[in-house]
Design an enzyme around this catalytic site. Structure first.
Site, short mmCIF file in Angstrom:
data_model
loop_
_atom_site.label_atom_id
_atom_site.label_comp_id
_atom_site.label_asym_id
_atom_site.label_seq_id
_atom_site.Cartn_x
_atom_site.Cartn_y
_atom_site.Cartn_z
N GLU A 68 0.83 -1.20 0.00
CA GLU A 68 0.00 0.00 0.00
C GLU A 68 0.87 1.26 0.00
O GLU A 68 0.56 2.24 -0.68
CB GLU A 68 -0.93 -0.01 1.22
CG GLU A 68 -2.03 -1.06 1.11
CD GLU A 68 -2.97 -1.03 2.30
OE1 GLU A 68 -4.16 -0.72 2.10
OE2 GLU A 68 -2.52 -1.32 3.43
N GLU A 125 -4.43 -9.43 3.35
CA GLU A 125 -5.28 -9.07 4.49
C GLU A 125 -6.50 -9.98 4.65
O GLU A 125 -6.94 -10.26 5.77
CB GLU A 125 -5.75 -7.62 4.37
CG GLU A 125 -4.69 -6.58 4.70
CD GLU A 125 -3.82 -6.22 3.51
OE1 GLU A 125 -3.09 -5.21 3.58
OE2 GLU A 125 -3.85 -6.95 2.50
#
Length: 260
Positions: free
Chosen positions: A115, A136
């Site tokens: 990210e 995730e």
């Protein structure tokens, strides 16, 4: 504070700043580390001589594995929300900056680490057997620091959906093929190619690069007419600048321009 300083190295060199993650073994982050990264990047914003910021790793094995899972698993939900908020501040500092940010990748880049790299303007990577992904979902979560919309923007909704719902990682070669990495260099020429790329950018016209970055980020959601108008307004501000005049003169005189 001294420990944090050792975990984040900063070096400036002729219009460039190198921000090196140095928290072995995986450069995993926690709240205080994120706050220190944000503070460091904000301090670079004040330096008008810097036009390009490179985020890299002191480790060849890991770029960044995202949040420190041991700390994350022991935190309360509120504490983890605060950590994610801090991570968002870091990426917002990058995307709202006038400077061009480059992620320089040569090791595992997962979760919040990916990210962070996706928030950068350009991603330069080395060939290798390391993992690239957003796992995730395997923790019962989803990306929370811009990973979902940025992945969709970079590789398209269909491929992004596959990676997000499976949590599976891909190779650097596959990441490059998908468009997640801008360049994929061999082991032998990685440092040389990165240096040439970064140096060329640092010599470029700062105002034009700033206008381009601003356009790329802000044009999303605009109608075609609005986007064209925004482009017109952006370029109109550049015509009379020193760099534009110098660029035209250098072209006519068949020489390398010397931008402001």
């Amino acid at each position: 504070m001294e420990e944090l300083k050792s975990q984040l190295r900063v070096r400036k060199d002729n219009g460039k700043a190198y921000v090196t993650l140095n928290r072995p073994p995986a450069n995993s982050y926690f709240l205080e580390y994120l706050l220190y990264i944000e503070e460091t990047l904000l301090s670079l914003e004040k330096d008008k001589t810097i036009s390009v910021v490179v985020i890299n790793s002191a480790s060849e094995k890991f770029f960044c594995a995202g949040a420190d899972i041991k700390i994350f698993s022991n935190n309360s939900s509120d504490q983890n929300i605060e950590m994610v908020k801090a991570a968002r501040k870091v990426t917002k500092t990058i995307t709202s900056s006038d400077k061009i940010y480059i992620a320089c990748i040569q090791g595992h880049i997962l979760g919040g680490g990916l990210e962070l790299a996706m928030a950068c303007d350009i991603r330069l990577a080395k060939e290798g057997n390391y993992l690239v992904g957003l796992p995730e979902v395997k923790l019962g979560l989803m990306p929370g620091n811009g990973g979902t919309p940025r992945l969709i923007d970079l590789i398209g909704a269909s491929k992004a959906m596959e990676l997000l719902v499976t949590g599976d990682s891909v190779t650097p070669k596959r990441a490059y093929e998908l468009g997640l990495f801008n360049q994929l260099y061999t082991h032998e020429n990685f440092e040389e190619k990165v240096s040439v790329f970064v140096n060329n950018l640092a010599k470029g016209p700062k105002k034009a690069m700033k206008a381009i970055k601003n356009y790329v980020i802000q044009h999303k959601g605009m109608t075609a007419e609005q986007a064209l108008q925004f482009e017109t307004e952006s370029v109109n501000k550049l015509y009379g600048t020193y760099d534009a005049i110098e660029g035209f003169k250098a072209f006519i005189e068949k020489r390398t321009p010397e931008f402001e």
